[in-house]
Scaffold this motif. Structure first.
Motif, short mmCIF file in Angstrom:
data_model
loop_
_atom_site.label_atom_id
_atom_site.label_comp_id
_atom_site.label_asym_id
_atom_site.label_seq_id
_atom_site.Cartn_x
_atom_site.Cartn_y
_atom_site.Cartn_z
N GLN A 123 0.82 -1.21 0.00
CA GLN A 123 0.00 0.00 0.00
C GLN A 123 0.86 1.26 0.00
OE1 GLN A 123 -2.45 -0.56 3.45
NE2 GLN A 123 -3.76 -2.11 2.48
N ARG A 124 1.96 1.21 0.70
CA ARG A 124 2.80 2.42 0.86
C ARG A 124 3.81 2.60 -0.27
NH1 ARG A 124 6.15 3.96 6.35
NH2 ARG A 124 7.54 5.51 5.43
N PHE A 125 4.42 1.50 -0.70
CA PHE A 125 5.54 1.63 -1.64
C PHE A 125 5.19 1.25 -3.08
CE2 PHE A 125 7.66 0.53 2.51
CZ PHE A 125 8.04 1.83 2.81
N GLY A 126 3.96 0.85 -3.32
CA GLY A 126 3.55 0.55 -4.68
C GLY A 126 3.40 -0.93 -4.95
N PRO A 127 3.00 -1.27 -6.18
CA PRO A 127 2.69 -2.67 -6.53
C PRO A 127 3.93 -3.53 -6.75
CG PRO A 127 2.42 -1.28 -8.45
CD PRO A 127 2.78 -0.36 -7.32
N VAL A 128 4.71 -3.69 -5.68
CA VAL A 128 5.88 -4.57 -5.73
C VAL A 128 5.40 -6.01 -5.55
CG1 VAL A 128 8.08 -5.17 -4.65
CG2 VAL A 128 7.36 -2.76 -4.76
N ARG A 129 5.79 -6.89 -6.47
CA ARG A 129 5.41 -8.30 -6.33
C ARG A 129 6.22 -8.92 -5.20
NH1 ARG A 129 7.06 -13.48 -9.52
NH2 ARG A 129 5.45 -14.92 -8.87
N ILE A 130 5.55 -9.65 -4.32
CA ILE A 130 6.20 -10.29 -3.19
C ILE A 130 6.09 -11.80 -3.34
CG2 ILE A 130 6.15 -10.64 -0.69
CD1 ILE A 130 5.20 -7.75 -0.42
N VAL A 131 7.22 -12.49 -3.26
CA VAL A 131 7.24 -13.96 -3.27
C VAL A 131 7.85 -14.41 -1.95
CG1 VAL A 131 8.07 -16.05 -4.39
CG2 VAL A 131 7.46 -14.06 -5.77
N GLU A 132 7.02 -15.01 -1.11
CA GLU A 132 7.47 -15.51 0.18
C GLU A 132 7.91 -16.96 0.02
OE1 GLU A 132 7.72 -15.37 4.58
OE2 GLU A 132 7.72 -13.88 2.98
N THR A 133 9.09 -17.29 0.56
CA THR A 133 9.61 -18.65 0.47
C THR A 133 9.83 -19.19 1.89
OG1 THR A 133 11.98 -18.08 0.51
CG2 THR A 133 10.84 -17.97 -1.61
N TYR A 134 9.91 -20.50 1.98
CA TYR A 134 10.23 -21.11 3.26
C TYR A 134 11.07 -22.35 3.04
CZ TYR A 134 10.08 -23.26 7.81
OH TYR A 134 10.47 -23.82 8.99
N GLY A 135 12.21 -22.39 3.72
CA GLY A 135 13.07 -23.57 3.66
C GLY A 135 14.00 -23.56 4.86
N MET A 136 14.79 -24.61 5.00
CA MET A 136 15.74 -24.69 6.10
C MET A 136 17.09 -25.15 5.54
SD MET A 136 13.59 -26.41 9.22
CE MET A 136 13.20 -27.88 8.25
N SER A 137 18.17 -24.65 6.16
CA SER A 137 19.50 -25.06 5.72
C SER A 137 19.66 -26.57 5.73
CB SER A 137 20.58 -24.43 6.63
OG SER A 137 20.50 -23.02 6.60
N GLU A 138 19.09 -27.21 6.78
CA GLU A 138 19.26 -28.65 6.93
C GLU A 138 18.08 -29.44 6.36
OE1 GLU A 138 17.78 -27.13 11.00
OE2 GLU A 138 18.64 -26.38 9.14
N GLY A 139 17.13 -28.76 5.71
CA GLY A 139 15.96 -29.45 5.16
C GLY A 139 16.16 -29.79 3.68
N ASN A 140 15.20 -30.51 3.11
CA ASN A 140 15.31 -30.88 1.69
C ASN A 140 14.05 -30.49 0.89
OD1 ASN A 140 13.55 -32.78 2.69
ND2 ASN A 140 14.79 -34.55 2.16
N VAL A 141 13.21 -29.62 1.48
CA VAL A 141 12.00 -29.15 0.79
C VAL A 141 11.93 -27.64 0.96
CG1 VAL A 141 9.48 -29.17 0.77
CG2 VAL A 141 10.73 -31.31 1.15
N THR A 142 11.57 -26.93 -0.11
CA THR A 142 11.38 -25.49 -0.07
C THR A 142 10.01 -25.15 -0.61
OG1 THR A 142 13.74 -25.11 -0.39
CG2 THR A 142 12.28 -23.26 -0.80
N LEU A 143 9.31 -24.22 0.04
CA LEU A 143 7.99 -23.79 -0.39
C LEU A 143 8.05 -22.38 -0.96
CD1 LEU A 143 5.95 -24.95 2.75
CD2 LEU A 143 6.43 -26.25 0.66
N PHE A 144 7.26 -22.13 -2.02
CA PHE A 144 7.18 -20.80 -2.63
C PHE A 144 5.72 -20.37 -2.68
CE2 PHE A 144 11.07 -22.56 -4.23
CZ PHE A 144 11.94 -21.48 -4.39
N ASN A 145 5.42 -19.14 -2.27
CA ASN A 145 4.06 -18.61 -2.38
C ASN A 145 3.95 -17.88 -3.72
OD1 ASN A 145 1.65 -17.30 -2.23
ND2 ASN A 145 1.93 -16.49 -0.18
N TYR A 146 3.61 -18.61 -4.77
CA TYR A 146 3.49 -18.02 -6.09
C TYR A 146 2.25 -17.15 -6.23
CZ TYR A 146 7.23 -20.88 -8.10
OH TYR A 146 8.46 -21.42 -8.37
N THR A 147 1.21 -17.42 -5.43
CA THR A 147 -0.08 -16.79 -5.67
C THR A 147 -0.15 -15.38 -5.10
OG1 THR A 147 -1.05 -17.59 -3.60
CG2 THR A 147 -1.15 -19.06 -5.53
N GLY A 148 0.73 -15.03 -4.17
CA GLY A 148 0.66 -13.73 -3.54
C GLY A 148 -0.45 -13.65 -2.52
#
Length: 217
Positions: A192-217
């Protein structure tokens, strides 16, 4: 500049057979190897592949020391394969070689080193590497350096949202922010403040073997 923290441990590290390399010319006490002279003497010709190519991509490439939420930091093993996979990180989130990536995360963690630096190498993007994050200077840096992609850890965005409002906050070329730990309220306030910047939130761990991406916003 961190050698002073390691120096008292040198005797015990030598007993355990741990090598200590220091970026700089020294002189350093026994048990520490100054890398700069070796770098100066090294040939610019690449050695044959059988010298540097891993025999098994699942072998250990490096150790990342995690934050240690249940005690002291622990070494997480990162394989050659996982390091190579990080070359594709920015491509997965929609960046390309035309982008300029702003990176102010610590390079002793996976987000800054493997996803950030190695990720930029993977797509051939320009990396603006900051020694530390400054919320008050961030948008000036973005404009001055032509930054188009910002890699964050959640609280960095909160720091930006909590800054006093200034003229020209929406006048920038930032199009993509990618990282971990962004809360919904800060996410909404940021856009709202800085404009329509696309945000992609990810989640993973250094010691893990699966990573999640929030493609939908």
């Amino acid at each position: 500049e961190l050698f002073g923290s390691v120096e008292p441990l040198l005797p015990s590290l030598r007993e355990d057979g741990v090598a200590v390399w220091v970026l700089g010319r020294g002189p350093y006490p026994p048990g520490a190897l100054a890398l700069q002279e070796l770098l100066d003497a090294a040939s610019e010709e690449l050695e044959p592949e059988d010298v540097w190519e891993p025999r098994d991509m699942n072998e250990t490439c490096l150790y990342i020391f995690t934050s240690g939420t249940t005690g002291l930091p622990k070494a997480a093993r990162v394989s050659h394969l996982k390091s190579i996979m990080c070359l594709g990180f920015y491509e997965l989130v929609g960046a390309s070689s035309r982008d300029v990536v702003y990176l102010a995360l610590p390079l002793y963690h996976m987000a800054g080193s493997l996803l950030g630096i190695v990720g930029c190498l993977g797509i051939g993007a320009t990396c603006v590497l900051k020694e530390k994050f400054s919320a008050s200077r961030f948008w000036d840096d973005v404009r001055a350096e032509g930054v188009t992609v910002f890699q964050y850890i959640g609280e960095l965005c909160r720091y930006l949202v909590n800054q006093p409002q200034r003229p020209g906050e929406r006048e920038h070329g930032l199009r993509l922010a990618v990282g971990s730990g962004l809360s919904p309220d800060v996410w909404r306030s940021f856009q709202q403040r800085f404009g329509p910047v696309r945000i992609v939130e990810t989640y993973g761990m250094s010691e893990g073997n699966v990573t999640l991406f929030n493609y939908t916003g």
